[in-house]
Enzyme design. Structure first.
Site, short mmCIF file in Angstrom:
data_model
loop_
_atom_site.label_atom_id
_atom_site.label_comp_id
_atom_site.label_asym_id
_atom_site.label_seq_id
_atom_site.Cartn_x
_atom_site.Cartn_y
_atom_site.Cartn_z
N GLY A 473 22.74 50.48 14.88
CA GLY A 473 21.94 51.74 14.43
C GLY A 473 22.24 52.54 13.31
O GLY A 473 23.44 51.96 12.82
N GLY A 478 26.40 57.42 8.71
CA GLY A 478 26.31 56.10 8.36
C GLY A 478 26.08 55.27 9.49
O GLY A 478 25.76 55.57 10.53
N PRO A 479 26.00 53.75 9.04
CA PRO A 479 25.78 52.94 10.09
C PRO A 479 26.78 52.76 11.18
O PRO A 479 28.04 52.80 10.79
CB PRO A 479 25.44 51.73 9.40
CG PRO A 479 26.46 51.91 8.17
CD PRO A 479 26.46 53.31 7.86
N ASP A 591 23.81 68.57 15.51
CA ASP A 591 22.67 67.55 15.35
C ASP A 591 22.49 67.02 16.95
O ASP A 591 22.63 65.70 17.23
CB ASP A 591 23.07 66.25 14.62
CG ASP A 591 21.91 65.52 14.23
OD1 ASP A 591 20.73 65.85 14.54
OD2 ASP A 591 21.91 64.39 13.71
#
Ligand SMILES: *[C@@H]1O[C@H](CO)[C@@H](O)[C@H](O)[C@H]1NC(C)=O
Ligand SMILES: *[C@@H]1O[C@H](CO)[C@@H](O)[C@H](O)[C@H]1NC(C)=O
Ligand SMILES: *[C@@H]1O[C@H](CO)[C@@H](O)[C@H](O)[C@H]1NC(C)=O
Ligand SMILES: *[C@@H]1O[C@H](CO)[C@@H](O)[C@H](O)[C@H]1NC(C)=O
Ligand SMILES: *[C@@H]1O[C@H](CO)[C@@H](O)[C@H](O)[C@H]1NC(C)=O
Ligand SMILES: *[C@@H]1O[C@H](CO)[C@@H](O)[C@H](O)[C@H]1NC(C)=O
Ligand SMILES: *[C@@H]1O[C@H](CO)[C@@H](O)[C@H](O)[C@H]1NC(C)=O
Ligand SMILES: *[C@@H]1O[C@H](CO)[C@@H](O)[C@H](O)[C@H]1NC(C)=O
Length: 781
Positions: A473, A478-479, A591
């Site tokens: 994901g 970042g990925p 977050d």
């Protein structure tokens, strides 16, 4: 000349073949009338040629099969799956008294498909474009009635229109039964059934319950890209799938216990992964698991020769692969199995542990299944010894290097200064910052042996060069990729996007601090890698994806009962409390959201992505920031509008998350048509009217504690108060949740009460329950 002749001959043969096949199709019939026969050289095709029924044999045994002619050309139905017939002489016959039967030379008795109680002369057997082979009686008044149909006797394929369930009038059960092996269509070990009472699909292995879908409450819905319908009345009760588009949906129950959707290639169920100890993915716990088998033990495919000095055989042609697995699982000395002689996959060969000689799994030829112990994955004894040896060597070398380094300390230090950290380009750890490296190494051996430094090549090989198949994901920073380390350990690898301007040393220091954060409800950082401009973090791998994967999906949300949800709420709050209060750093996450909550194999929550916000904004740790990380819908008003953050902004996000867990709905996608409220507003309205229980996710059944639910909603509303000072601290939250102190303050009208007008207008009312797989984006780590 000769070649010319052969060419001629070939062309002729082609033409002849073309003519015969064509004339075949032209003369293809759709039905069989009384007195007519179908033999191994003829077939019957449905009107549009989608399905054909014929005798065909692959391994010498001949079966009457319905084959789909479009797409994958797969047999979807067998008339005589347990009784193969002789290919030469087999015929399907509809006689004048209405009996539909298969006859063959070497059989004394025919295989009766339908036997009419009263002689019925005016019958007709027709293959329909749905794949259903129907025997009908034509009445003089022009109507037809169905005497028999193949859809009532499914094999291992579930086609649209077929039923799973029970008819109360005839007490006939509709169920699928898998093949015995991948080659033999005989009745196998697994069955797929519909349980009308509990409204769930179940898979059994030889009467042992393995898997359930969980209760399907709605009459219609989507499951693994398939539209399903549930019918229940005084005559019958069944589950059926329906076609939604041109492409034909079909579910197949494989001999391994896997239930797959052939249209989407999606796994509907993995009963092959159910070992009796696990409940993930719908698996069911068994009462008895052999004492020698443990959670995490599982069989894996291997190629080679399991050269143990003890083998045993069981030549029983009614045993398929899953029977062998079951026997091996239950026999504590068994370490691997394969089929009996590799010919037709029936029967078993077992490989046993002989304690006096040990075992050696050589590489080479055949396929077998090895029982991999949970501990093997973490590393065998051999590996421990090798590691000890390597570590010992490293210690000696580093001590030597350290000695040299200390000797030349001043010199090196000066050199380092001169080289300067000013050069923006970051170089490989091994070449740059030699001084710091040695120091780090020293530190690591002192206290930080748990944080690994990986080199870039091993990261590349672990993730298959960051291949897209391995991508789990896209996270905030970042990925994320799945990787397998050379030790076999599964990890999640986060490739940070190149926006941080931090130097190598600061970056490493920060990582050291983050890796010190250890709590059961935080995802553990295992290591890192720095290579040129790349910064890569290695985390523990979470097999159950993230909370949003379950919470916002109609069917998967049923896997989260209230007990699990409350456990998740508690776990998250403990994790946040640790970050806020008990860690040395006082981390503000910034977050928190459902996709940042990962779930371990027991569905315990683990918070991910913590500490990164801090790392990316070192210089702004004072409390205001110009760069807002966060997700709309979870951001507190002061953070979203002014960029100020504190532990209370995390409390706000936690409140939103809590209400989402209780209601099973996204704050941002919830939308009340009448009042333009978001989820928070809706929750507050209900609470105000004393109807707060209505917020509860409809997919939760009645097994919840109403007081607990009300307390959760109350706490959630306190957390989303407009002013930061009015929100409770995380320790208050925990004591209120665990009922140490009852929540006393009443929540006020929350912030962001009304959803923004420019919302895209999707409604998310209770009735409209749509599979959300498409919009799901994988966990972010
Ligand atoms: C059924 O129909 C066939 C052909 O029309 C006829 O020869 C036969 O006698 C009939 N049998 C009965 C039992 O009505
Ligand atoms: C037609 O005849 C059959 C049997 O003869 C009977 O069961 C059925 O109800 C009739 N249908 C109509 C519409 O009359
Ligand atoms: C059908 O299933 C029910 C339980 O689901 C069982 O009691 C019944 O005996 C079954 N009937 C047949 C004909 O197998
Ligand atoms: C149940 O069967 C009876 C008799 O065949 C029929 O009249 C009735 O309509 C059926 N009920 C439903 C709900 O289909
Ligand atoms: C185990 O291995 C030893 C040594 O090769 C052999 O003597 C013994 O018979 C084996 N045991 C079994 C049960 O095969
Ligand atoms: C083969 O397995 C079946 C089913 O478990 C059992 O009934 C039968 O006795 C077995 N035959 C042999 C020879 O072991
Ligand atoms: C396990 O398998 C071995 C070898 O076939 C056999 O001797 C032993 O009796 C089995 N043990 C049990 C508990 O079935
Ligand atoms: C599989 O092979 C065994 C012996 O090799 C034989 O007895 C059995 O009948 C075969 N089964 C099928 C379905 O071909």
């Amino acid at each position: 000349m000769v070649s010319c002749k052969t060419q001629f001959l070939l062309v002729f043969v082609y033409l002849w073949l073309w003519w015969t096949t064509c004339s075949h199709v032209i003369s293809a019939k759709h039905s069989l009338k009384p007195g007519e026969k179908l033999n191994s050289k003829t077939n019957i095709c449905s009107e549009n040629g989608i399905y054909c029924i014929s005798f065909s044999s692959s391994t010498g045994d001949c079966y009457l099969q319905i084959v789909r002619k479009r797409g994958d050309s797969w047999s979807v139905w067998f008339a005589n799956r347990n009784e193969p017939v002789d290919a030469e002489s087999a015929v399907l016959l509809l006689d004048h008294s209405g009996v539909l039967k298969i006859e063959s030379k070497h059989r004394e008795l025919p295989i009766i498909l339908y036997f009419s109680p009263q002689p019925a002369n005016n019958t007709m057997a027709t293959l329909l474009d749905t794949g259903n082979f129907v025997l009908q009686q034509l009445h003089p008044n022009g109507t037809k009635s169905v005497l028999w149909q193949s859809f009532d006797y499914p094999t291992d394929n579930l086609l649209p229109g077929m039923k799973l369930g029970v008819s109360y009038k005839t007490s006939h059960n509709w169920s699928l039964v898998s093949w015995l092996t991948s080659e033999i269509p005989n009745l196998g070990a697994f069955s797929l059934e519909w349980q009308p009472r509990t409204r769930e699909l179940i898979i059994k292995r030889r009467e042992q319950l393995c898997w359930t879908s969980g209760e399907l409450r709605n009459k219609e819905g989507f499951m693994h890209n398939t539209h399903y319908r549930i019918v229940s009345n005084e005559n019958e009760s069944y589950f059926t799938i329906t076609t939604s588009n041109e492409e034909l949906t079909r579910w197949v129950l494989l001999e391994t216990g896997q239930l797959i959707n052939r249209n989407g290639g999606d796994d509907v169920a993995r009963a092959d992964m159910c070992y009796g100890y696990n409940t993930d993915g719908g698996c069911q716990k068994w009462d008895e698991i052999p004492i020698c088998r443990h959670r995490g033990d599982a069989f894996e495919d291997r190629l080679g020769y399991p050269s143990t000095n003890m083998e045993s055989y069981l030549a029983n042609s009614s045993y398929g692969p899953s029977d062998c697995q079951d026997i091996c699982w239950k026999n504590c000395s068994c370490i691997a199995y394969s089929d009996y002689d590799g010919n037709n996959e029936t029967g078993c060969t077992f490989y046993h542990w002989n304690s006096t000689k040990g075992t050696n799994l050589a590489s080479g030829g055949m396929k077998f299944r090895l029982l991999v112990k949970n501990t093997d994955r973490k590393g065998t004894k051999k590996w421990i010894w090798i590691t000890i040896l390597i570590v010992a060597t490293l210690v000696v070398i580093s001590a030597f290097v350290l000695f040299l380094a200390l000797k030349n300390r001043k010199l090196l230090f000066k050199e380092e200064r001169r080289k300067g950290m000013k050069t923006n380009k970051m170089t490989d750890l091994a070449t740059a910052n030699r001084f710091y490296d040695v120091k780090d190494l020293e530190d690591e051996f002192k206290k930080r042996q748990d944080l690994k430094v990986l080199n870039y090549t091993s990261v590349l090989s672990a993730t298959d060069d960051f291949s897209t198949e391995n991508k789990l994901g896209q996270g905030g920073f970042g990925p994320v990729y799945k990787g397998i380390l050379p030790t076999g350990q599964e990890v999640a690898i986060k490739r940070l996007s190149k926006t941080s301007t931090q130097g190598i040393v600061e970056f490493k220091n920060e990582l050291m601090l983050i890796s010190e954060l250890q709590h059961t409800n935080l995802v553990q950082l295992l290591g890192f890698c720095i290579h040129e401009e790349e910064r890569i973090l290695i985390y523990e791998y979470m097999p159950n994806k993230s909370l949003d994967f379950y919470l916002f999906d109609c069917t998967r949300s049923m896997l989260l009962d209230w007990k699990k949800r409350f456990n998740i709420i508690e776990g998250i709050s403990q994790g946040i409390l640790y970050l806020h209060k008990y860690s040395r750093l006082k981390i503000i996450h910034r977050d928190l959201k459902a996709s940042n909550i990962l779930l371990d194999e027991n569905m315990n929550p683990k918070i991910s992505d913590f500490g990164l916000a801090r790392m990316f904004m070192q210089q702004e740790s004072t409390g205001t920031t110009s760069r807002i990380v966060g997700t709309y819908g979870y951001m507190s008003p002061e953070y979203a509008m002014e960029g100020t953050f504190s532990t209370k902004s995390d409390v706000y996000s936690f409140g939103v998350l809590l209400l989402e867990i209780v209601s099973g709905r996204k704050n941002t996608s919830f939308y009340d048509v009448d009042h333009l409220l978001n989820l928070i507003g809706h929750a507050w309205e209900l609470w105000n009217q004393g109807e707060s229980l209505q917020l509860l996710d409809p997919s939760l059944n009645d097994s919840f504690d109403p007081d607990e639910v009300k307390r959760c909603i109350h706490v959630g509303l306190l957390c989303v108060e407009h002013y930061a000072n009015d929100r409770p601290t995380m320790s208050n939250v925990i004591s209120m949740l665990t009922n140490e102190s009852a929540p006393v303050t009443l929540p006020r009208r929350p912030a962001f009460y009304v959803e923004r007008k420019n919302f895209d207008g999707k409604t998310s009312s209770k009735e409209l329950c749509v599979d959300s797989t498409d919009e799901f984006t994988a966990s972010t780590y």
